[in-house]
Design an enzyme around this catalytic site. Sequence first.
Site, PDB file in Angstrom:
ATOM      1  N   GLU B 198      -6.468  65.245 -14.569  1.00  0.00           N
ATOM      2  CA  GLU B 198      -5.593  66.399 -15.020  1.00  0.00           C
ATOM      3  C   GLU B 198      -6.014  66.643 -16.418  1.00  0.00           C
ATOM      4  O   GLU B 198      -6.233  67.895 -16.747  1.00  0.00           O
ATOM      5  CB  GLU B 198      -4.140  66.032 -15.103  1.00  0.00           C
ATOM      6  CG  GLU B 198      -3.584  65.774 -13.683  1.00  0.00           C
ATOM      7  CD  GLU B 198      -3.746  64.613 -13.205  1.00  0.00           C
ATOM      8  OE1 GLU B 198      -4.300  63.558 -13.749  1.00  0.00           O
ATOM      9  OE2 GLU B 198      -3.201  64.221 -11.706  1.00  0.00           O
ATOM     10  N   HIS B 267       7.904  59.241 -12.183  1.00  0.00           N
ATOM     11  CA  HIS B 267       7.592  60.459 -11.339  1.00  0.00           C
ATOM     12  C   HIS B 267       8.994  61.366 -11.212  1.00  0.00           C
ATOM     13  O   HIS B 267       9.030  62.152 -10.555  1.00  0.00           O
ATOM     14  CB  HIS B 267       7.344  59.842 -10.051  1.00  0.00           C
ATOM     15  CG  HIS B 267       6.181  59.390  -9.874  1.00  0.00           C
ATOM     16  ND1 HIS B 267       5.622  58.288 -10.322  1.00  0.00           N
ATOM     17  CD2 HIS B 267       4.999  59.787  -9.118  1.00  0.00           C
ATOM     18  CE1 HIS B 267       4.391  57.979  -9.962  1.00  0.00           C
ATOM     19  NE2 HIS B 267       3.953  58.991  -9.213  1.00  0.00           N
TER      20      HIS B 267
END
Lengths: 342, 464
Positions: B198, B267
């Site tokens: 990322e 998450h």
Amino acid sequence: MAKRPAKKASKPKSAKSDIAQFSKEEELQAYRAMLLIRRFEEKAGQLYGMGFIGGFCHLYIGQEAVVTGVQMTLKDGDQLVTSYRDHGHMLACEMDPKGVMAELTGRRGGYSKGKGGSMHMFSREKNFYGGHGIVGAQVPIGTGLAMSNKYRGNDNVSVTYFGEGAANQGQVYESFNMAALWKLPVIFVIENNGYAMGTAVKRSAAKAEELFNRGSVYGIPGRQVDGMDVRAVKQAAEEAVAHCRAGDGPIILEMKTYRYRGHSMSDPAKYRTKEEVQKMREEQDPIEQVKRRLLDNGHADEDELKAIDSETRAIVTDAAEFAQSDPEPDASELWTDIYREA
Amino acid sequence: MPTQILMPALSPTMEEGTLAKWLVKEGDEIRSGDVIAEIETDKATMEVEAVDEGTLARIFVNEGTENVAVNTPIAVIAADGEDVSAAAADGPAATPAAEPIHEAAEQVPSAPALSEVSTAPEIEASTAVDPEIPAGTEMVETTIREALRDAMAEEMRRDDEVFLMGEEVAEYQGAYKVSQGLLDEFGPRRVVDTPITEHGFAGIAVGAGFGGLKPIVEFMTFNFAMQAIDHILNSAAKTLYMSGGQMGCSIVFRGPNGAAARVAAQHSQDYATWYAQIPGLKVVQPYSAADAKGLLKSAIRDPNPVVFLENEILYGKTFEIPKLDDWSVPIGKAKVARSGTDVTIVSFGIGMTYALGAAEALNSEGISAEVVDLRTIRPMDLATVIESVQKTNRCVTVEEGWPVCSIGSEIAAQLMTHAFDHLDAPVMRVAGKDVPMPYAANLEKLALPNVDEVLQAAKAALYV
């Protein structure tokens, strides 16, 4: 495939003789370009000392041959991006010294209207994409510029400069991976000046003597270059540019260079000896090397070189005067340039 | 003209220092770059290098002198060919080589009074106008997943510089199938699978944006975008300002945000408030499919970086979308999703499910709630919120994110500043609980807001 650096030590002279000689015009071009950076940086250091320049200010003195040699090989549309030690890069790509100096003093005529400062300057016109203050962040950005070239199908290259300190950043290797995977036209120039702030490269990098090899696992070729010799820099950059333009993907150039000053203006540089600095200055100074060749080869005499020095000083003096007399940005500028009109 | 050497400032904060040592003496030849003196500050001993060349004509400040103010002349240099003794006769009172900073500072306009510039302009009504849906327009049942895909496909057809990159966006057809079919239509040049990096690919996308392309970066979830947040903030959001308006980028960072189901703490985080704080970013968090499509199209066309926060649980939810050629919804405009008179409920994204559920439940108890869907978090359409509160005099905020420094906190503060006299009760905030998201089904349920909490908050604001 990574090439080994030129065999050194035993026959330094023969290594030198492998370097393509410069024509008179090239010597003079390099001399002027490097001298401008040197004088500009000395003046910036002086203005910092007088309080005109604030914050962080990282000078490029000693490293002039790197950007100068690379720049001699580029064409219109090629892009540059670097870290916060960026004044030399801006001058090398012909940004106006007045605008650069005025940005250092935080004035409205600066390249960023005084809102970026020493570390954050840009020129769309000259394809200079900064000037980035976060160590290593310019590496994926430069890789992305290369991606835009490939996307458009042109043959421009992105020259992405970073220091040997940044060469340990994770995002550098993420960029190497994608640049190699997608065959992006990016030249990664590692400006190895030996010290990441106060940490010698040997204390921070595994296999510190082979940074050019850091892309080998991705199949990125690398070369180690004498970054104090502008001819060696130009020659290596020519090959790298040709490699990228041919669509062969990224390439790494490790420039062995040296900065004479501290990391920034407030660094007393106690982590190295004065003798070490003095030795570099006396034996390898990039400007003195050119000067000596110009005189030895009869390309210029002392008076001509003095005239160049005077012209250069005049440019820098003009820039410094502008940077001190130009007003600060209007208070209304606080609220501008946050968003573009949708 | 002889050049005076001034006591330099060697750090941003130095005002005076000790001239510890002269390394040159009067009469010495000096070249630029020569170390001529050592100066001690409170932090370190620093070397002073000469900038000018010539003969050191006279030293004004002897070594060992303490408390030498910055910009005090400490020596004078006679240039080549100049009379050294004449230069030496020039005392420190002579014109310095350059104006000391305090004089220069007087020449520049003084900073305006704090009140003039330190606060943002007063709240103005958003100039954005919701598109009219012509009477008789066919409405098509569409999931949010399809709406997002259609928005990207329409914009990619319209503009060759728009492309999508991210993990699994191409061959896999999207980790959540949002990009389904795009590779087939647009090919690998414009639908780019990235490795799982990322930080790197966000930076590459910003670089491509500086290079004039218009990337859409899909994060598999915004939880992973934390690895990339340096590029979202420092590279994308701030560069337009830092470049004096020269170098912005048109880029969309999108992907599912907030809690999904049973994926626990790492998450399950709502980043609305994180990105909403950043000048230079726009932040969008739609609820309905029509808004998802219309706002994503606007985000892709926007010349600024836009953080577009989706929600995994909403992807499969079906809404009606007007069948129009170029349906777009302006960024920065809230929507009154349900009209009412007694209490204003402000929410966005999946929080709207609780807000609308509570409004329905309140209605059955004879309480009329007005529900405002912010849709855009930054710039926030506070005018629409304030207008509603002026009517209802009460406000409840609803979000899944944590309560500390939340979007609700911001709305409460803004209402205090701009609608204090209209409030008949404190602003009530309903938010996720102030804990990392637990995994156990019962605990996860407790950690998230629900319809009943909104209902109770509305009643508390109504004192019933």
